[in-house]
Write a protein that holds these residues in place. Structure first.
Motif, PDB file in Angstrom:
ATOM      1  N   UNK A  30       0.845  -1.197   0.000  1.00 46.86           N
ATOM      2  CA  UNK A  30       0.000   0.000   0.000  1.00 46.86           C
ATOM      3  C   UNK A  30       0.877   1.243   0.000  1.00 46.86           C
ATOM      4  N   UNK A  31       0.359   2.313  -0.595  1.00 36.00           N
ATOM      5  CA  UNK A  31       1.068   3.586  -0.682  1.00 36.00           C
ATOM      6  C   UNK A  31       0.133   4.705  -0.248  1.00 36.00           C
ATOM      7  N   UNK A  32       0.674   5.641   0.528  1.00 35.64           N
ATOM      8  CA  UNK A  32      -0.068   6.819   0.968  1.00 35.64           C
ATOM      9  C   UNK A  32       0.879   8.016   0.982  1.00 35.64           C
ATOM     10  N   UNK A  33       0.303   9.220   0.852  1.00 36.32           N
ATOM     11  CA  UNK A  33       1.052  10.463   0.995  1.00 36.32           C
ATOM     12  C   UNK A  33       0.470  11.249   2.164  1.00 36.32           C
ATOM     13  N   UNK A  34       1.267  12.184   2.696  1.00 36.15           N
ATOM     14  CA  UNK A  34       0.672  13.110   3.650  1.00 36.15           C
ATOM     15  C   UNK A  34      -0.140  14.152   2.886  1.00 36.15           C
ATOM     16  N   UNK A  35      -0.686  15.125   3.579  1.00 37.59           N
ATOM     17  CA  UNK A  35      -1.690  15.999   2.971  1.00 37.59           C
ATOM     18  C   UNK A  35      -1.146  16.895   1.872  1.00 37.59           C
ATOM     19  N   UNK A  36       0.154  17.213   1.886  1.00 36.31           N
ATOM     20  CA  UNK A  36       0.689  18.086   0.842  1.00 36.31           C
ATOM     21  C   UNK A  36       1.692  17.394  -0.064  1.00 36.31           C
ATOM     22  N   UNK A  37       1.854  16.081   0.092  1.00 36.09           N
ATOM     23  CA  UNK A  37       2.742  15.334  -0.790  1.00 36.09           C
ATOM     24  C   UNK A  37       4.214  15.493  -0.483  1.00 36.09           C
TER      25      UNK A  37
END
Length: 292
Positions: free
Chosen positions: A143-150
């Motif tokens: 799985x991959x995720x970013x924080x709110x501003x990348x």
């Protein structure tokens, strides 16, 4: 619906709305979904199936699964297990699930959330970014995720030895640019499940996500033997703080500016009220505010 049912104490699965992406796509999608993305305030839904087809649906009512209409689909490269969009929807980041091939490809889209075509512009091997290669064991990108501003990227890497599964934190020198990624550390998700009272009841983490403010972690426990599949919620000490805090810089600046404005307004208001009171009482010898 779910919240009302929980408050009334009558919760059961009959209260949950459901969607069947395969049927709604005219059987273009496969039987299983690997990932789901929701954008534009609940009006766009994207489903990634086990054949690595990415399908786009629109919702006439935001977040209402009963109002989904299939639009189109995009076939990826055949091994993606998880995808993410950048903030404006013009890029897709696809994580490869193939054993011992944890790679991330970046695709450029024609327009925001337009999956009519794609162009690969970058690919990175996560082994080159210093994820652990355990000899004799297979690593899988889950799985991959970013924080709110990348500015930060998080990758769940599973292993045949489920006691050695981690969420890796990478800082990005340029927002949403994987080529600028530098490993900041890793968070041992296996330890969460090993700490249960019943030592043989830990599961196999296969997905995760963050709340909008980054203060909560949601971890999917994909049970492979006894037990049940479940989503576990954990409170973090700071935004995205698995390894270190990773707040949205612009949001932090905005909040500080707003706080400064409020302080200035409060002080100016107090000063001018004092001046106004002194002016009204300039002929009085006693300038006590209570006129005692």
């Amino acid at each position: 619906i779910l919240s009302d049912a929980i408050r009334s104490g009558t919760f059961n699965c009959d209260h949950l709305k459901g969607a069947d992406p395969r049927t709604q796509s005219g059987n273009i999608l496969g039987q299983k979904s690997h990932d789901i993305e929701i954008h534009q305030k609940g009006r766009l839904f994207f489903f990634l199936d086990d054949s690595r087809r990415l399908a786009k649906f629109t919702a006439s009512t935001p977040y209402d699964l009963n109002t989904l209409t299939f639009e189109t689909h995009l076939t990826l490269n055949g091994a993606e297990n998880s995808i993410e969009f950048n903030r404006d929807g013009t890029k897709i980041f696809a994580l490869d699930q193939t054993a011992n091939t944890p790679t991330i490809a970046t695709y450029q889209l024609p327009r925001a959330y337009d999956i009519s075509s794609k162009t690969e512009i970058h690919k990175v091997d996560l082994y080159d970014l210093d994820i652990e290669d355990i000899g004799g064991k297979k690593e899988y990108g889950q799985d991959i995720e970013f924080n709110s501003d990348g500015s930060a990227m998080f990758i769940l890497i599973s292993n045949e030895d489920i006691q050695k599964e981690y969420i890796y934190h990478f800082d990005l020198g340029k927002n949403y640019d994987i080529s600028t990624a530098v490993k900041a550390g890793r968070f041992h998700v296996g330890a969460i499940f090993l700490n249960r009272a019943a030592g043989d009841q830990f599961g196999d983490p296969s997905g995760f996500g963050f709340s909008r403010d980054g203060m909560n972690l949601y971890l999917l426990d994909n049970k492979s033997s006894t037990g049940v599949h479940q989503i576990n919620q954990y409170k973090l000490d700071c935004p995205y703080g698995l390894v270190k805090c990773s707040s949205n810089a612009s949001a932090s600046i905005v909040s500080q500016v707003e706080l400064a404005k409020q302080n200035i307004a409060l002080n100016v208001d107090t000063i001018f009220k004092r001046f106004e009171w002194i002016k009204r009482n300039r002929n009085n010898e006693d300038l006590s505010i209570h006129n005692i």
